[in-house]
Motif scaffolding. Structure first.
Motif, PDB file in Angstrom:
ATOM      1  N   GLN A  13       0.836  -1.124  -0.038  1.00  0.00           N
ATOM      2  CA  GLN A  13       0.094   0.176  -0.066  1.00  0.00           C
ATOM      3  C   GLN A  13       1.072   1.134  -0.130  1.00  0.00           C
ATOM      4  O   GLN A  13       1.619   1.442   0.771  1.00  0.00           O
ATOM      5  CB  GLN A  13      -0.915   0.002   1.186  1.00  0.00           C
ATOM      6  CG  GLN A  13      -2.144   1.025   0.997  1.00  0.00           C
ATOM      7  CD  GLN A  13      -3.040   0.927   2.155  1.00  0.00           C
ATOM      8  OE1 GLN A  13      -3.470  -0.237   2.740  1.00  0.00           O
ATOM      9  NE2 GLN A  13      -3.371   2.031   2.738  1.00  0.00           N
ATOM     10  N   ASP A  15       0.284   4.604   0.177  1.00  0.00           N
ATOM     11  CA  ASP A  15       0.229   5.677   0.982  1.00  0.00           C
ATOM     12  C   ASP A  15      -1.123   5.634   1.857  1.00  0.00           C
ATOM     13  O   ASP A  15      -1.889   4.734   1.560  1.00  0.00           O
ATOM     14  CB  ASP A  15       0.233   6.953   0.351  1.00  0.00           C
ATOM     15  CG  ASP A  15      -0.802   7.124  -0.827  1.00  0.00           C
ATOM     16  OD1 ASP A  15      -1.768   6.396  -0.807  1.00  0.00           O
ATOM     17  OD2 ASP A  15      -0.655   7.975  -1.837  1.00  0.00           O
ATOM     18  N   SER A  17      -3.808   7.118   1.410  1.00  0.00           N
ATOM     19  CA  SER A  17      -5.128   7.387   0.697  1.00  0.00           C
ATOM     20  C   SER A  17      -5.554   5.813   0.085  1.00  0.00           C
ATOM     21  O   SER A  17      -6.531   5.861  -0.573  1.00  0.00           O
ATOM     22  CB  SER A  17      -4.538   8.187  -0.553  1.00  0.00           C
ATOM     23  OG  SER A  17      -3.882   7.381  -1.547  1.00  0.00           O
ATOM     24  N   GLY A  18      -4.702   4.698   0.029  1.00  0.00           N
ATOM     25  CA  GLY A  18      -4.875   3.745  -0.437  1.00  0.00           C
ATOM     26  C   GLY A  18      -4.428   3.229  -1.830  1.00  0.00           C
ATOM     27  O   GLY A  18      -4.686   2.068  -2.313  1.00  0.00           O
ATOM     28  N   ASP A  19      -3.872   4.199  -2.493  1.00  0.00           N
ATOM     29  CA  ASP A  19      -3.213   3.486  -3.722  1.00  0.00           C
ATOM     30  C   ASP A  19      -1.945   2.533  -3.426  1.00  0.00           C
ATOM     31  O   ASP A  19      -1.624   2.455  -2.327  1.00  0.00           O
ATOM     32  CB  ASP A  19      -2.258   4.635  -4.079  1.00  0.00           C
ATOM     33  CG  ASP A  19      -3.081   6.154  -4.718  1.00  0.00           C
ATOM     34  OD1 ASP A  19      -4.179   5.888  -5.016  1.00  0.00           O
ATOM     35  OD2 ASP A  19      -2.399   7.292  -5.155  1.00  0.00           O
ATOM     36  N   ARG A  38      -4.346   2.886  -9.011  1.00  0.00           N
ATOM     37  CA  ARG A  38      -5.183   4.062  -8.258  1.00  0.00           C
ATOM     38  C   ARG A  38      -6.662   3.335  -8.413  1.00  0.00           C
ATOM     39  O   ARG A  38      -7.317   3.677  -7.622  1.00  0.00           O
ATOM     40  CB  ARG A  38      -5.185   5.194  -8.736  1.00  0.00           C
ATOM     41  CG  ARG A  38      -3.719   5.861  -8.849  1.00  0.00           C
ATOM     42  CD  ARG A  38      -3.760   7.276  -8.768  1.00  0.00           C
ATOM     43  NE  ARG A  38      -2.543   8.095  -8.526  1.00  0.00           N
ATOM     44  CZ  ARG A  38      -1.444   7.990  -9.128  1.00  0.00           C
ATOM     45  NH1 ARG A  38      -1.266   7.359 -10.279  1.00  0.00           N
ATOM     46  NH2 ARG A  38      -0.199   8.366  -8.583  1.00  0.00           N
ATOM     47  N   ARG A  71     -12.886   1.711  -2.487  1.00  0.00           N
ATOM     48  CA  ARG A  71     -12.486   2.881  -2.117  1.00  0.00           C
ATOM     49  C   ARG A  71     -13.465   4.080  -2.873  1.00  0.00           C
ATOM     50  O   ARG A  71     -13.761   5.028  -2.293  1.00  0.00           O
ATOM     51  CB  ARG A  71     -10.976   3.050  -2.322  1.00  0.00           C
ATOM     52  CG  ARG A  71     -10.549   4.525  -1.901  1.00  0.00           C
ATOM     53  CD  ARG A  71      -8.961   4.714  -2.301  1.00  0.00           C
ATOM     54  NE  ARG A  71      -8.565   4.718  -3.598  1.00  0.00           N
ATOM     55  CZ  ARG A  71      -7.305   5.040  -3.820  1.00  0.00           C
ATOM     56  NH1 ARG A  71      -6.619   5.769  -2.858  1.00  0.00           N
ATOM     57  NH2 ARG A  71      -7.168   4.963  -5.177  1.00  0.00           N
ATOM     58  N   GLU A  72     -13.646   3.685  -4.108  1.00  0.00           N
ATOM     59  CA  GLU A  72     -14.174   4.687  -5.022  1.00  0.00           C
ATOM     60  C   GLU A  72     -15.658   4.492  -4.907  1.00  0.00           C
ATOM     61  O   GLU A  72     -16.357   5.716  -4.665  1.00  0.00           O
ATOM     62  CB  GLU A  72     -13.926   4.403  -6.468  1.00  0.00           C
ATOM     63  CG  GLU A  72     -12.758   5.311  -6.957  1.00  0.00           C
ATOM     64  CD  GLU A  72     -12.397   5.175  -8.215  1.00  0.00           C
ATOM     65  OE1 GLU A  72     -12.515   5.645  -9.360  1.00  0.00           O
ATOM     66  OE2 GLU A  72     -11.742   3.875  -8.701  1.00  0.00           O
TER      67      GLU A  72
END
Ligand code: MRU
Length: 365
Positions: A13, A15, A17-19, A38, A71-72
């Motif tokens: 992972q 960062d 943010s979850g990227d 992403r 996440r999206e």
């Protein structure tokens, strides 16, 4: 594992943010670059284009792909679409379906607002379990290598491997190469003969790269050289990975594995497959007829990629123009040719009874 003295895994992972970050394996061994995923489509493309490859790693990438989707959009439609997209990328490695179903099971009953966090936690758990499984495969395989070394009076052991079933195919350590790394770390003299593994050259590119980066002695051989070396007594043991192993111990792996198993049997050399439980398809009993074999692009056969003398990465044509070409990506080695299956729980005989003895909770028949 180490690259230029720095420790790496194949996926992590990136960062908060979850990227998700992966090593771009299409550029190895000539360039070492990290790609960021992403969106779920990025994960699917990375698997399809073999930016990431190797059964355990594409399983873990699938898990992170589901997390990226949630996440999206955390809804049911997004979950179903993500799983459908990811599972359609490559057909042979069962780890992909296994990881997708585990992710579905982890999040399906949760309210949408809680799904993304749970999905990242589950994907990370799958990655960590893979590391632990590979390390355990290394420990169990080390016992076999020690016995072989003992039988040779401590002389160095020659291992033949096919394709890449090292840390680049997993998250860390690898499957087939985990015993080799464990032996190397334990001070056992081990040398690896690496099949180049046409058409995509995972042996010449990836296995050679990672063994070299880690300081394990190795020699690359043309795919057709293995039979000769086995016949000449130059190989002590074959160890390969697997993309799908049936409940009866038939082992699907990179195309060309079956020929090595035949030659090993003819010359009385032990032939092991090393794999974690996520690679076992408990629904199948006849690998040669039931494992779906990926047919890949003819271009992988007609063209070869490499570094030109000027340093640029180039592709050249290596087959008579207009030729008909087939490119099956995998084959199945029947259990009768497999001396044993090295798993995270120990070494099983390649049979329904052997695998069931280690995994009684999974055996359905
Ligand atoms: O087409 P690939 O490079 O994904 O194929 C990989 C292999 O066949 C490996 O040997 C197999 O996945 C075992 S990986 C631990």
């Amino acid at each position: 594992m180490r690259v230029n003295g720095q420790s790496f895994r194949t996926i992590w992972q990136a960062d908060a943010s979850g990227d998700v970050a992966v090593i771009d394996q299409t550029l190895l061994p000539f360039a070492f670059e990290v790609r960021t995923l992403r969106h779920v489509e990025d994960a699917a493309t990375a698997i399809r284009d073999m930016v990431v490859r190797g059964a355990p790693l594409i399983g873990v990438t699938t898990a992170y792909g589901v997390a990226l989707a949630l996440r999206e959009h955390p809804g049911n439609d997004s979950l179903a679409a993500a799983i459908e997209t990811l599972v359609a990328t490559r057909p042979t490695a069962v780890n992909l379906r296994w990881a997708a179903e585990r992710m579905r099971h982890a999040v399906a009953a949760l309210p949408p607002a809680e799904r993304a966090a749970r999905a990242y936690a589950e994907a990370t758990a799958i990655a960590e379990e893979d590391v632990a499984s590979c390390a355990a495969i290394g420990r169990h395989g080390l016992v076999l290598l020690r016995e072989l070394a003992h039988g040779k009076g401590g002389e160095h052991i020659n291992v033949l491997t096919h394709c890449n079933a090292g840390w680049l195919a997993c998250v860390d350590w690898g499957t087939a190469l985990a015993p080799v790394y464990a032996a190397h770390e334990a001070g056992l003299a081990v040398h690896v003969y690496v099949d180049e593994t046409r058409p995509r050259s995972q042996g010449a590119f990836l296995t050679a790269f990672e063994l070299g980066a880690h300081g394990v002695p190795y020699t690359v051989i043309a795919d057709n050289a293995g039979g000769h070396l086995l016949q000449q007594g130059e190989i002590d043991v074959c160890i390969v990975g697997s993309d799908r192993t049936t409940a009866t111990g038939d082992v699907a792996n990179k195309i060309g594995t079956y020929l090595k198993a035949l030659a090993a049997r003819d010359n009385g050399v032990p032939f092991y497959a090393a794999l974690p439980f996520s690679t076992i398809d408990w629904t199948l009993g006849d690998g040669a007829h039931q494992v779906p074999i990926e047919e890949r692009s003819a271009r992988e056969v007609t063209h070869m990629r490499g570094r030109a003398s000027g340093g640029s990465l180039e592709e050249v044509e290596v087959v008579a123009p207009g030729s008909h070409v087939r490119n099956p990506g995998f084959d199945v080695t029947p259990a009768r040719l497999v001396t044993g299956i090295i798993t995270e729980r120990g070494v099983a005989t390649a049979s329904r009874a052997g695998l069931a003895a280690l995994y009684s909770e999974h055996e359905r028949h």
